[in-house]
Design a protein around this motif. Structure first.
Motif, PDB file in Angstrom:
ATOM      1  N   SER A   1      -4.739   3.903   6.162  1.00  0.00           N
ATOM      2  CA  SER A   1      -5.719   2.906   6.572  1.00  0.00           C
ATOM      3  C   SER A   1      -5.767   1.785   5.540  1.00  0.00           C
ATOM      4  CB  SER A   1      -7.111   3.531   6.735  1.00  0.00           C
ATOM      5  OG  SER A   1      -7.586   4.011   5.490  1.00  0.00           O
ATOM      6  N   TYR A   2      -6.287   0.647   5.983  1.00  0.00           N
ATOM      7  CA  TYR A   2      -6.472  -0.497   5.078  1.00  0.00           C
ATOM      8  C   TYR A   2      -7.705  -1.259   5.541  1.00  0.00           C
ATOM      9  CZ  TYR A   2      -5.490  -4.591   2.224  1.00  0.00           C
ATOM     10  OH  TYR A   2      -5.567  -5.607   1.306  1.00  0.00           O
TER      11      TYR A   2
ATOM     12  N   THR B   1       3.573  -2.649   3.716  1.00  0.00           N
ATOM     13  CA  THR B   1       3.094  -3.939   3.223  1.00  0.00           C
ATOM     14  C   THR B   1       2.221  -4.549   4.306  1.00  0.00           C
ATOM     15  OG1 THR B   1       5.049  -4.326   1.845  1.00  0.00           O
ATOM     16  CG2 THR B   1       3.731  -6.245   2.453  1.00  0.00           C
ATOM     17  N   VAL B   2       1.001  -4.923   3.928  1.00  0.00           N
ATOM     18  CA  VAL B   2       0.065  -5.563   4.862  1.00  0.00           C
ATOM     19  C   VAL B   2       0.074  -7.066   4.604  1.00  0.00           C
ATOM     20  CG1 VAL B   2      -2.327  -5.692   5.646  1.00  0.00           C
ATOM     21  CG2 VAL B   2      -1.393  -3.506   4.881  1.00  0.00           C
TER      22      VAL B   2
ATOM     23  N   THR C   1      -5.778   1.391  11.058  1.00  0.00           N
ATOM     24  CA  THR C   1      -5.263   2.741  10.802  1.00  0.00           C
ATOM     25  C   THR C   1      -3.857   2.855  11.369  1.00  0.00           C
ATOM     26  OG1 THR C   1      -6.298   3.555  12.847  1.00  0.00           O
ATOM     27  CG2 THR C   1      -7.565   3.782  10.794  1.00  0.00           C
TER      28      THR C   1
ATOM     29  N   LEU D   1       1.751  -5.212   9.831  1.00  0.00           N
ATOM     30  CA  LEU D   1       2.018  -4.047   8.994  1.00  0.00           C
ATOM     31  C   LEU D   1       3.524  -3.819   8.990  1.00  0.00           C
ATOM     32  CD1 LEU D   1       0.620  -1.681   7.418  1.00  0.00           C
ATOM     33  CD2 LEU D   1       0.803  -0.356   9.533  1.00  0.00           C
TER      34      LEU D   1
ATOM     35  N   SER E   1     -11.059  -2.586   9.594  1.00  0.00           N
ATOM     36  CA  SER E   1      -9.953  -1.851   8.985  1.00  0.00           C
ATOM     37  C   SER E   1      -8.916  -1.539  10.050  1.00  0.00           C
ATOM     38  CB  SER E   1     -10.448  -0.548   8.332  1.00  0.00           C
ATOM     39  OG  SER E   1     -11.004   0.312   9.309  1.00  0.00           O
TER      40      SER E   1
ATOM     41  N   TYR F   1      -2.409  -3.040  -9.857  1.00  0.00           N
ATOM     42  CA  TYR F   1      -1.516  -3.892  -9.080  1.00  0.00           C
ATOM     43  C   TYR F   1      -0.957  -5.002  -9.967  1.00  0.00           C
ATOM     44  CZ  TYR F   1      -2.160  -2.367  -4.218  1.00  0.00           C
ATOM     45  OH  TYR F   1      -2.128  -1.664  -3.039  1.00  0.00           O
TER      46      TYR F   1
ATOM     47  N   ILE G   1       0.853  -1.188   0.000  1.00  0.00           N
ATOM     48  CA  ILE G   1       0.000   0.000   0.000  1.00  0.00           C
ATOM     49  C   ILE G   1       0.883   1.231   0.000  1.00  0.00           C
ATOM     50  CG2 ILE G   1      -2.018  -1.077   1.049  1.00  0.00           C
ATOM     51  CD1 ILE G   1      -1.090  -0.093   3.743  1.00  0.00           C
TER      52      ILE G   1
ATOM     53  N   THR H   1      -0.856   6.003   2.310  1.00  0.00           N
ATOM     54  CA  THR H   1      -2.179   5.856   2.924  1.00  0.00           C
ATOM     55  C   THR H   1      -2.034   5.668   4.425  1.00  0.00           C
ATOM     56  OG1 THR H   1      -4.263   4.640   2.818  1.00  0.00           O
ATOM     57  CG2 THR H   1      -2.239   3.353   2.635  1.00  0.00           C
TER      58      THR H   1
ATOM     59  N   PHE I   1      -8.905  -3.659  -6.562  1.00  0.00           N
ATOM     60  CA  PHE I   1      -8.046  -2.615  -6.025  1.00  0.00           C
ATOM     61  C   PHE I   1      -8.487  -1.253  -6.574  1.00  0.00           C
ATOM     62  CE2 PHE I   1      -5.721  -6.524  -6.921  1.00  0.00           C
ATOM     63  CZ  PHE I   1      -5.259  -6.880  -5.677  1.00  0.00           C
TER      64      PHE I   1
END
Length: 212
Positions: free
Chosen positions: A56-57, A108-109, A101, A78, A99, A128, A51, A54, A124
Motif C-alpha cells: 500500500s501507499y 515505484t510510485v 493497494t 505504479l 491510498s 531515503y 517503495i 509493501t 518517510f
C-alpha cells in the motif's frame, strides 16, 4: 591433505568482515530514492518514489505537529521493478489521506501533487535519498530568502535549474524563491541603507571637530 577447520573458517570470516565494512562505509547504497520535479509556476510537482516490500501507499503530507494531511494527487501510476505498469485499487475515506493497494512487492510510485507558497516538505518511515529539482526561475542560494533542512546539497546547473539533494534522510524541508522576491529584498536593503544615512546625518553634522 585435509584442510583444517581453521583454514576453512578463515575465508568465511574474512568475507563476513568485508561485508560489514562495506555496509558501514557505504550505507547509502541501500537507501531508497525519492525524486521530485517542481513544475513551472511552482503550483505543483511531479514525484517518483521507490517503495519496498509493501502492499500500500498513502498520499499525505505532514503538518507542523507531524500529523498526516491529505493531498490531492493526479496522474498516479505504479511501476514494477521490470518497468511494467501495475494495476492498483484506490481507498478513500472522508477527511483521511487517500491510498492505493496492490500485491506485496517493490515498486515505484509516480504522481503529480499541488504545491503552495514555494514551500516543499516530506517525511518517510525509512531513510531515503531525496532529490528536488527546481525550474530555472527559482533558487535557494540566498539564505535570507531560502530555507533548507540539515544535510542539503545544492547544485546549480548551466541552464539555471537547481537540484537539492539529501542522503539517507527521513524528512526534508525546502523553501525557495523567484527573482522578483530577491529583487524586492535588495530594494528593501537599499532603502534601509538610505534611511540609516538620513537618520545619522544630523548626528554627524552636529559633532564638533576635534580641538587642535
Amino acid at each position: 591433505m585435509r584442510t583444517s577447520c581453521r583454514d576453512r573458517s578463515g575465508p568465511a570470516l574474512a568475507a563476513l568482515c568485508a561485508a560489514l565494512v562495506i555496509a558501514l562505509i557505504a550505507p547509502s547504497a541501500w537507501a531508497l530514492d525519492a525524486t521530485y520535479q517542481v513544475l513551472p509556476n511552482a503550483t505543483s510537482y511531479a514525484a517518483r518514489v521507490d517503495i519496498e516490500d509493501t502492499s500500500s501507499y498513502m498520499f499525505a503530507d505532514t503538518d507542523l505537529l507531524g500529523e498526516n494531511v491529505p493531498i490531492t494527487v493526479t496522474n498516479v501510476s505504479l511501476i514494477a521493478e521490470n518497468g511494467t505498469a501495475v494495476d492498483f485499487n484506490w481507498t478513500t475515506q472522508w477527511s483521511a489521506p487517500s491510498s492505493i493497494t496492490f500485491p506485496q512487492g517493490n515498486y515505484t510510485v509516480t504522481y503529480v501533487a499541488p504545491l503552495h507558497d514555494n514551500q516543499f516538505q516530506g517525511s518517510f518511515l525509512s531513510p531515503y535519498n531525496v532529490s528536488v529539482t527546481l525550474p530555472g526561475e527559482y533558487d535557494v542560494r540566498n539564505p535570507l530568502l531560502a530555507g533548507l533542512s540539515p544535510g542539503a546539497n545544492v547544485t546549480r546547473f548551466s541552464d539555471n535549474t537547481t537540484q537539492v539533494t539529501w542522503n539517507q534522510t527521513q524528512s526534508f524541508n525546502l523553501r525557495f524563491y523567484d527573482q522578483a522576491r530577491e529583487d524586492l529584498l535588495y530594494l528593501f536593503a537599499e532603502f534601509m541603507i538610505i534611511l540609516a544615512v538620513i537618520l545619522l546625518m544630523p548626528f554627524l553634522l552636529m559633532r564638533k571637530p576635534p580641538e587642535g
